[in-house]
Design an enzyme around this catalytic site. Structure first.
Site, short mmCIF file in Angstrom:
data_model
loop_
_atom_site.label_atom_id
_atom_site.label_comp_id
_atom_site.label_asym_id
_atom_site.label_seq_id
_atom_site.Cartn_x
_atom_site.Cartn_y
_atom_site.Cartn_z
N SER A 1 0.70 -1.26 -0.15
CA SER A 1 0.37 -0.21 0.38
C SER A 1 1.18 1.24 0.24
CB SER A 1 -1.37 -0.16 1.18
OG SER A 1 -0.20 -0.15 2.18
N HIS B 1 -5.22 -3.68 -2.82
CA HIS B 1 -5.04 -2.30 -3.88
C HIS B 1 -5.04 -3.18 -4.72
CE1 HIS B 1 -4.48 0.17 -0.55
NE2 HIS B 1 -3.81 -0.88 0.20
N LYS C 1 -11.98 0.51 -2.00
CA LYS C 1 -10.83 0.85 -3.07
C LYS C 1 -11.27 0.60 -4.41
CE LYS C 1 -7.72 0.16 0.19
NZ LYS C 1 -8.31 -0.25 1.69
#
Length: 388
Positions: free
Chosen positions: A179, A207, A239
């Site tokens: 991250s 991610h 996300k």
């Protein structure tokens, strides 16, 4: 004897003196590439909304429709009466999308990571974690009671040495995409090492999910690893998918065990059914609109080429996370503030989130950005980093 007020005040003052004090920004608009802060529009380059879905009209409409039918709150935990039809449908869709037998929703990524690690591991087991793992993975390993061991970042040779000397049940835990550095774990190599040493591999794909792989199924799909290679897969929904919550995907045995034993699942209120319904719509968009991933990939290459041409201190990353290594926490903060004064929102990441003397600007790109906006950011970075 030190009182609580004195202790808390000293801790805050220590942060201020070290240039590590954090302040919240308050958005006055929806999430997007342009956000409004203190009455001013800013180009947003620090959101994890990688595919630009957080305010997508179809997702908003699906949320509104579901809220009208199911209400705003879920009302209870999943095991009482908080498990609604959209939750169930989403779990089945996520299992199919990731190529796993089952999936289980959690209310956040932190809860999913700490929940699965404290449920799977027990005293006498051994857990091996990459040094740059997310805090939730590190906390889960420490909370579990297992012997906690860290290995150098992405160093499969060092990991194999540790595994070969270990006894008992072994779990290796990594981020798919890290991250703060934006680089990826060597998942295929890690899976091979784990197989040789009869260890399980867990991947946090917060991610990578939605962004990587031919269909957007994430890091494990890009590495062609199924449930045998990665028995425990975690990904978040807040996300690339633009909503909220997280899930664990794995075998029937794993998921049923978590339903029965994971305190983070059992003893918390389920996410609102409308959020689950909105996530189903987001998942449909991920399937339908591959252009979002291809456009994002093109922007990443454009940004990296421009940064290299300008001599900016860009770190090695092929993901939507493009950090510029600054070093000094105070200087990183000053550059971030300078950018904000020019209308660019770029976060300064400082210790303890990253190691000492590695403060950085964490730039994140979205499929909703344009080439022109990326070029504008590069120009602003060149001017702000130089102090001009």
């Amino acid at each position: 004897m030190e009182g609580f007020e004195a202790r808390l005040g000293a801790a805050l003052e220590e942060r201020r003196v070290a240039g590590l004090y954090r302040r919240r920004l308050t958005l006055e608009s929806s999430q997007g590439v342009v956000v409004r802060i203190a009455g001013r529009d800013c180009l947003n380059f620090c959101s994890n909304d990688y595919l630009g879905l957080a305010a997508h009209p179809r997702i908003v409409a699906r949320f509104q429709q579901a809220a009208a039918h199911y209400g705003v709150g879920s009302g209870a935990s999943h095991l009482v009466c908080g498990h609604s039809a959209p939750h169930h449908e989403l779990e089945e869709a996520l299992a199919e999308f990731t190529g796993r037998p089952r999936a289980l929703l959690y209310s956040s990524g932190y809860m999913a990571n700490t929940g699965v690690l404290t449920s799977v591991l027990r005293k006498g087991d051994q857990v091996f974690e990459d040094r740059l793992n997310h805090a939730s993975l590190l906390d889960g390993g420490l909370f579990s009671g297992a012997r906690f061991r860290r290995f150098p970042h992405n160093d499969t040779i060092a990991l194999e040495k540790k595994l070969s000397a270990a006894e008992g049940a072994k779990l290796v835990v990594v981020d798919g995409v890290f991250s703060m550095d934006g680089d990826s774990a060597p998942l295929a190599d890690l899976a091979d090492v784990c197989h040789r040493h009869e260890a399980w591999l867990m991947v946090d794909d917060a991610h990578g999910f939605g962004v990587l792989g031919d269909r957007g199924a994430g890091s494990t799909a890009a590495a062609a690893l199924g449930v045998q290679g990665v028995p425990v897969l975690m990904a978040t929904l807040g996300k690339a998918l633009g909503t909220a919550g997280a899930f664990i995907a794995g075998s029937e045995l794993l998921i049923e065990m978590l339903i029965q034993h994971s305190r983070n699942y059992i003893y918390t209120t389920a996410i609102p059914p409308a959020v689950a319904a909105a996530t189903l719509e987001a998942l449909a968009l991920v399937r339908e609109e591959a252009w979002r991933r291809s456009h994002l990939a093109a922007l990443i290459q454009r940004f990296r080429l421009g940064a290299e041409q300008l001599g900016l201190p860009i770190m090695a990353s092929d993901s939507a996370i493009q950090p510029l290594l600054i070093g000094s926490s105070q200087r990183a903060f000053e550059i971030s503030e300078r950018l904000l004064s020019q209308g660019f929102l770029v976060a300064a990441i400082r210790p303890p989130t990253v190691p000492a003397n590695t403060a950085r600007l964490r730039i994140t790109l979205s499929a909703s950005h344009t080439e022109t906006q990326v070029d504008q950011l590069l120009e602003a970075l060149a001017n702000s980093a130089s102090g001009s």
